[in-house]
Motif scaffolding. Structure first.
Motif, PDB file in Angstrom:
ATOM      1  N   THR A  64       0.835  -1.033  -0.038  1.00 32.69           N
ATOM      2  CA  THR A  64       0.027  -0.167  -0.072  1.00 32.69           C
ATOM      3  C   THR A  64       0.930   1.292  -0.021  1.00 32.69           C
ATOM      4  O   THR A  64       0.802   2.040  -0.711  1.00 32.69           O
ATOM      5  CB  THR A  64      -0.771  -0.036   1.273  1.00 32.69           C
ATOM      6  OG1 THR A  64      -1.801  -1.034   0.972  1.00 32.69           O
ATOM      7  CG2 THR A  64      -1.706   1.204   1.175  1.00 32.69           C
ATOM      8  N   SER A  65       1.985   1.388   0.800  1.00 34.73           N
ATOM      9  CA  SER A  65       2.810   2.574   1.115  1.00 34.73           C
ATOM     10  C   SER A  65       3.474   2.730  -0.449  1.00 34.73           C
ATOM     11  O   SER A  65       3.913   3.890  -0.729  1.00 34.73           O
ATOM     12  CB  SER A  65       3.854   2.357   1.846  1.00 34.73           C
ATOM     13  OG  SER A  65       4.721   1.237   1.853  1.00 34.73           O
ATOM     14  N   VAL A  69       2.857   6.121  -2.653  1.00 36.30           N
ATOM     15  CA  VAL A  69       4.088   7.002  -2.720  1.00 36.30           C
ATOM     16  C   VAL A  69       4.106   7.379  -4.269  1.00 36.30           C
ATOM     17  O   VAL A  69       4.338   8.442  -4.539  1.00 36.30           O
ATOM     18  CB  VAL A  69       5.264   6.524  -2.199  1.00 36.30           C
ATOM     19  CG1 VAL A  69       6.095   5.539  -2.939  1.00 36.30           C
ATOM     20  CG2 VAL A  69       6.240   7.748  -1.911  1.00 36.30           C
ATOM     21  N   LEU A  70       4.095   6.220  -5.074  1.00 43.32           N
ATOM     22  CA  LEU A  70       4.141   6.616  -6.577  1.00 43.32           C
ATOM     23  C   LEU A  70       3.075   7.014  -7.052  1.00 43.32           C
ATOM     24  O   LEU A  70       3.295   8.055  -8.173  1.00 43.32           O
ATOM     25  CB  LEU A  70       4.416   5.169  -7.388  1.00 43.32           C
ATOM     26  CG  LEU A  70       5.790   4.493  -7.106  1.00 43.32           C
ATOM     27  CD1 LEU A  70       5.553   3.005  -7.656  1.00 43.32           C
ATOM     28  CD2 LEU A  70       6.862   5.130  -7.635  1.00 43.32           C
ATOM     29  N   GLY A  71       1.793   6.908  -6.672  1.00 42.08           N
ATOM     30  CA  GLY A  71       0.675   7.590  -7.178  1.00 42.08           C
ATOM     31  C   GLY A  71       0.611   9.301  -6.821  1.00 42.08           C
ATOM     32  O   GLY A  71       0.501  10.029  -7.668  1.00 42.08           O
ATOM     33  N   GLN A  93       5.721  14.612  -0.061  1.00 41.98           N
ATOM     34  CA  GLN A  93       6.873  14.516   0.786  1.00 41.98           C
ATOM     35  C   GLN A  93       6.766  13.692   1.914  1.00 41.98           C
ATOM     36  O   GLN A  93       7.442  13.057   2.697  1.00 41.98           O
ATOM     37  CB  GLN A  93       7.388  15.994   1.163  1.00 41.98           C
ATOM     38  CG  GLN A  93       7.924  16.686   0.008  1.00 41.98           C
ATOM     39  CD  GLN A  93       8.532  18.109   0.268  1.00 41.98           C
ATOM     40  OE1 GLN A  93       8.590  18.250   1.254  1.00 41.98           O
ATOM     41  NE2 GLN A  93       8.556  18.975  -0.693  1.00 41.98           N
ATOM     42  N   ALA A  94       5.300  13.964   2.425  1.00 39.06           N
ATOM     43  CA  ALA A  94       5.136  12.904   3.675  1.00 39.06           C
ATOM     44  C   ALA A  94       4.859  11.300   3.338  1.00 39.06           C
ATOM     45  O   ALA A  94       5.327  10.627   4.058  1.00 39.06           O
ATOM     46  CB  ALA A  94       3.634  13.576   4.187  1.00 39.06           C
ATOM     47  N   ALA A  95       4.438  11.357   2.216  1.00 39.98           N
ATOM     48  CA  ALA A  95       4.285   9.813   1.686  1.00 39.98           C
ATOM     49  C   ALA A  95       5.609   9.228   1.508  1.00 39.98           C
ATOM     50  O   ALA A  95       5.666   7.880   1.838  1.00 39.98           O
ATOM     51  CB  ALA A  95       3.674   9.777   0.358  1.00 39.98           C
ATOM     52  N   ILE A 100       9.078   4.830   3.332  1.00 34.42           N
ATOM     53  CA  ILE A 100      10.707   4.371   3.919  1.00 34.42           C
ATOM     54  C   ILE A 100      10.146   3.307   5.369  1.00 34.42           C
ATOM     55  O   ILE A 100      10.563   2.229   5.316  1.00 34.42           O
ATOM     56  CB  ILE A 100      11.250   5.342   4.677  1.00 34.42           C
ATOM     57  CG1 ILE A 100      11.780   6.308   3.445  1.00 34.42           C
ATOM     58  CG2 ILE A 100      12.261   4.723   5.367  1.00 34.42           C
ATOM     59  CD1 ILE A 100      12.710   7.566   3.878  1.00 34.42           C
ATOM     60  N   ALA A 101       9.091   3.742   5.889  1.00 34.78           N
ATOM     61  CA  ALA A 101       8.547   2.788   7.347  1.00 34.78           C
ATOM     62  C   ALA A 101       7.859   1.684   6.628  1.00 34.78           C
ATOM     63  O   ALA A 101       7.974   0.640   7.124  1.00 34.78           O
ATOM     64  CB  ALA A 101       7.874   3.538   8.060  1.00 34.78           C
ATOM     65  N   GLY A 102       7.146   1.881   5.646  1.00 34.40           N
ATOM     66  CA  GLY A 102       6.318   0.731   5.030  1.00 34.40           C
ATOM     67  C   GLY A 102       7.164  -0.532   4.468  1.00 34.40           C
ATOM     68  O   GLY A 102       7.167  -1.585   4.497  1.00 34.40           O
TER      69      GLY A 102
END
Length: 226
Positions: A64-65, A69-71, A93-95, A100-102
């Motif tokens: 999902t992450s 992030v790409l979308g 930028q938040a994504a 990274i955490a995902g």
């Protein structure tokens, strides 16, 4: 006026707008990345469901992450300058922090039940959520600091490298390291703003790094379990 222009340029690239060719190239990179992530992610989750893998929640968060992030990055980079683009810049930028955490989540899941795994998971998600808050609340600040924080969280896995190396296949670890190096090299193009097609090149490295990490997850979750 200077202060206003500086605040405006952090999300709009008013100092050097991208050409149509650059936007098209960047869009192609994003679309190819999204297609690859969608197909490979679906296969990965399907396998995890069929095998009733305990890592399924972690894998779901990861896939999902990656797609988010790409979308969001595609939407932000292609959107014309407007208030919507400014908000997309915040989300973009938040994504990255969430991604990274995902990405860490499925790897740390194999250390589940250990103090090392719990501490590392807490650190990665805690630091990433702090980054998310900064980018959503005060995105015009901490621009260069955010890059340092991205890299710091991304390479913090060195702290548990030995534990992961004892648990994951050697090929998986090599793919993880290759992905980390690829992301880091891409930062050069992210910062080289005067270079033609700089943004597309930066995203080529992002997609390449993400692909290596995705293959690393498939390597230990699918290939070494069939």
């Amino acid at each position: 006026m200077e202060k206003s222009q500086a605040a405006y340029s952090w999300w709009s690239r008013a100092h050097r707008p991208y050409t149509t060719a650059e936007l098209i190239a960047d869009g192609i990179v994003h679309v190819l990345g999204l297609i690859g992530a969608g197909v490979a992610g679906a296969v990965l989750l399907a396998f995890a469901i069929m095998e009733a893998a305990p890592e399924l929640p972690a894998l779901s968060i990861y896939v999902t992450s990656l797609i988010v992030v790409l979308g969001v990055s595609l939407a932000y980079n292609q959107w014309p300058v407007s208030p919507i683009k400014m908000w997309l810049a915040r989300l973009d930028q938040a994504a990255i922090f969430l991604f990274i955490a995902g990405t860490y989540t499925p790897f740390l899941a194999v250390l589940g039940g250990t103090t090392t795994g719990a501490l590392m998971t807490t650190f990665v998600w805690g630091a990433s959520l702090v980054g998310v808050a900064l980018k959503l609340i005060v995105p015009e600040h901490f621009g260069r600091l955010a890059i340092a924080l991205y890299l710091a969280i991304g390479w913090s896995g060195i702290l548990v490298f030995q534990s992961l190396a004892q648990t994951l296949p050697h090929s998986t670890m090599m793919l993880v390291l290759a992905g980390g190096v690829t992301y880091s090299l891409g930062i050069i193009f992210h910062l080289w703003e005067k270079l033609k097609f700089q943004n597309a090149l930066w995203h080529v490295f992002v997609v390449a790094g993400a692909s290596l990490h995705l293959w690393a997850v498939i390597d230990f979750m699918v290939i070494h379990r069939v």
